[in-house]
Design a protein around this motif. Structure first.
Motif, PDB file in Angstrom:
ATOM      1  N   ALA A  28       0.836  -1.207   0.000  1.00 30.80           N
ATOM      2  CA  ALA A  28       0.000   0.000   0.000  1.00 30.80           C
ATOM      3  C   ALA A  28       0.871   1.259   0.000  1.00 30.80           C
ATOM      4  N   LEU A  29       1.928   1.256   0.792  1.00 31.50           N
ATOM      5  CA  LEU A  29       2.833   2.404   0.818  1.00 31.50           C
ATOM      6  C   LEU A  29       3.529   2.592  -0.523  1.00 31.50           C
ATOM      7  N   ALA A  30       3.914   1.493  -1.144  1.00 34.17           N
ATOM      8  CA  ALA A  30       4.541   1.591  -2.463  1.00 34.17           C
ATOM      9  C   ALA A  30       3.564   2.155  -3.488  1.00 34.17           C
ATOM     10  N   ALA A  31       2.300   1.777  -3.397  1.00 36.02           N
ATOM     11  CA  ALA A  31       1.292   2.302  -4.326  1.00 36.02           C
ATOM     12  C   ALA A  31       1.058   3.791  -4.110  1.00 36.02           C
ATOM     13  N   VAL A  32       1.004   4.208  -2.851  1.00 37.14           N
ATOM     14  CA  VAL A  32       0.809   5.631  -2.555  1.00 37.14           C
ATOM     15  C   VAL A  32       2.013   6.438  -3.025  1.00 37.14           C
ATOM     16  N   ARG A  33       3.217   5.911  -2.776  1.00 36.72           N
ATOM     17  CA  ARG A  33       4.418   6.607  -3.244  1.00 36.72           C
ATOM     18  C   ARG A  33       4.445   6.717  -4.762  1.00 36.72           C
ATOM     19  N   GLY A  34       4.060   5.656  -5.433  1.00 37.82           N
ATOM     20  CA  GLY A  34       4.031   5.683  -6.897  1.00 37.82           C
ATOM     21  C   GLY A  34       3.018   6.682  -7.424  1.00 37.82           C
ATOM     22  N   ALA A  35       1.837   6.699  -6.826  1.00 35.72           N
ATOM     23  CA  ALA A  35       0.804   7.647  -7.264  1.00 35.72           C
ATOM     24  C   ALA A  35       1.241   9.077  -6.995  1.00 35.72           C
ATOM     25  N   ALA A  36       1.865   9.322  -5.845  1.00 43.10           N
ATOM     26  CA  ALA A  36       2.337  10.671  -5.525  1.00 43.10           C
ATOM     27  C   ALA A  36       3.458  11.091  -6.462  1.00 43.10           C
ATOM     28  N   PHE A  37       4.350  10.168  -6.807  1.00 42.35           N
ATOM     29  CA  PHE A  37       5.437  10.472  -7.729  1.00 42.35           C
ATOM     30  C   PHE A  37       4.890  10.906  -9.086  1.00 42.35           C
ATOM     31  N   TRP A  38       3.979  10.124  -9.629  1.00 43.06           N
ATOM     32  CA  TRP A  38       3.452  10.441 -10.957  1.00 43.06           C
ATOM     33  C   TRP A  38       2.550  11.669 -10.914  1.00 43.06           C
ATOM     34  N   ALA A  39       1.878  11.912  -9.800  1.00 39.20           N
ATOM     35  CA  ALA A  39       1.113  13.152  -9.673  1.00 39.20           C
ATOM     36  C   ALA A  39       2.057  14.350  -9.654  1.00 39.20           C
ATOM     37  N   ALA A  40       3.206  14.202  -8.991  1.00 39.64           N
ATOM     38  CA  ALA A  40       4.193  15.281  -8.973  1.00 39.64           C
ATOM     39  C   ALA A  40       4.763  15.526 -10.363  1.00 39.64           C
ATOM     40  N   VAL A  41       4.812  14.503 -11.186  1.00 36.76           N
ATOM     41  CA  VAL A  41       5.299  14.669 -12.558  1.00 36.76           C
ATOM     42  C   VAL A  41       4.263  15.404 -13.408  1.00 36.76           C
ATOM     43  N   VAL A  42       2.987  15.089 -13.230  1.00 33.46           N
ATOM     44  CA  VAL A  42       1.930  15.616 -14.095  1.00 33.46           C
ATOM     45  C   VAL A  42       1.378  16.966 -13.620  1.00 33.46           C
ATOM     46  N   LEU A  43       1.405  17.245 -12.326  1.00 33.96           N
ATOM     47  CA  LEU A  43       0.786  18.467 -11.798  1.00 33.96           C
ATOM     48  C   LEU A  43       1.316  19.771 -12.390  1.00 33.96           C
ATOM     49  N   PRO A  44       2.576  19.887 -12.759  1.00 33.19           N
ATOM     50  CA  PRO A  44       3.019  21.154 -13.355  1.00 33.19           C
ATOM     51  C   PRO A  44       2.277  21.525 -14.638  1.00 33.19           C
ATOM     52  N   LEU A  45       1.643  20.577 -15.294  1.00 29.73           N
ATOM     53  CA  LEU A  45       0.865  20.894 -16.489  1.00 29.73           C
ATOM     54  C   LEU A  45      -0.341  21.776 -16.165  1.00 29.73           C
ATOM     55  N   ALA A  46      -0.769  21.776 -14.923  1.00 26.63           N
ATOM     56  CA  ALA A  46      -1.915  22.582 -14.519  1.00 26.63           C
ATOM     57  C   ALA A  46      -1.516  23.979 -14.060  1.00 26.63           C
ATOM     58  N   TYR A  47      -0.225  24.284 -14.001  1.00 29.56           N
ATOM     59  CA  TYR A  47       0.205  25.598 -13.524  1.00 29.56           C
ATOM     60  C   TYR A  47      -0.232  26.735 -14.444  1.00 29.56           C
ATOM     61  N   VAL A  48      -0.106  26.573 -15.737  1.00 30.87           N
ATOM     62  CA  VAL A  48      -0.445  27.657 -16.670  1.00 30.87           C
ATOM     63  C   VAL A  48      -1.936  27.992 -16.612  1.00 30.87           C
ATOM     64  N   PRO A  49      -2.835  27.008 -16.713  1.00 34.22           N
ATOM     65  CA  PRO A  49      -4.256  27.360 -16.583  1.00 34.22           C
ATOM     66  C   PRO A  49      -4.590  27.966 -15.219  1.00 34.22           C
ATOM     67  N   ALA A  50      -3.923  27.493 -14.173  1.00 39.74           N
ATOM     68  CA  ALA A  50      -4.191  28.033 -12.837  1.00 39.74           C
ATOM     69  C   ALA A  50      -3.693  29.470 -12.731  1.00 39.74           C
ATOM     70  N   ALA A  51      -2.584  29.790 -13.364  1.00 39.32           N
ATOM     71  CA  ALA A  51      -2.032  31.140 -13.303  1.00 39.32           C
ATOM     72  C   ALA A  51      -2.938  32.143 -14.010  1.00 39.32           C
TER      73      ALA A  51
END
Length: 90
Positions: A28-51
């Motif tokens: 479960a911890l490995a799954a959460v870490r993996g999901a958080a890692f990939w979310a950290a990779v993808v989240l910067p794509l939302a910075y421009v619309p948010a700005a």
């Protein structure tokens, strides 16, 4: 001739449950870490619309987005895509 099993080779139900719960927790911890890692990779794509306030982002949303991104970076920084449990296909 009687075959006796040594007490150390018999697993008590509590030991089985403990090792099973530890294995489930690790997965479960490995799954959460993996999901958080990939979310950290993808989240910067939302910075421009948010700005620019696009896509329904409110005024506080860019700050919340940055906070969530930092949380994902911290949680997912130990993610290792090559698990030791799975065989490698070289």
């Amino acid at each position: 001739m009687s075959s006796q099993t040594s007490p150390s080779s018999i697993w008590a139900p509590i030991q089985i449950g403990s090792s099973l719960s530890t294995a489930c927790l690790n997965k479960a911890l490995a799954a959460v870490r993996g999901a958080a890692f990939w979310a950290a990779v993808v989240l910067p794509l939302a910075y421009v619309p948010a700005a620019y306030g696009a896509m329904g982002f409110e005024t506080w949303s860019p700050l919340a987005l940055i906070a969530v991104h930092m949380a994902c970076v911290v949680i997912g920084h130990e993610h290792n895509s090559s698990n030791n449990d799975t065989p490698s296909h070289a």
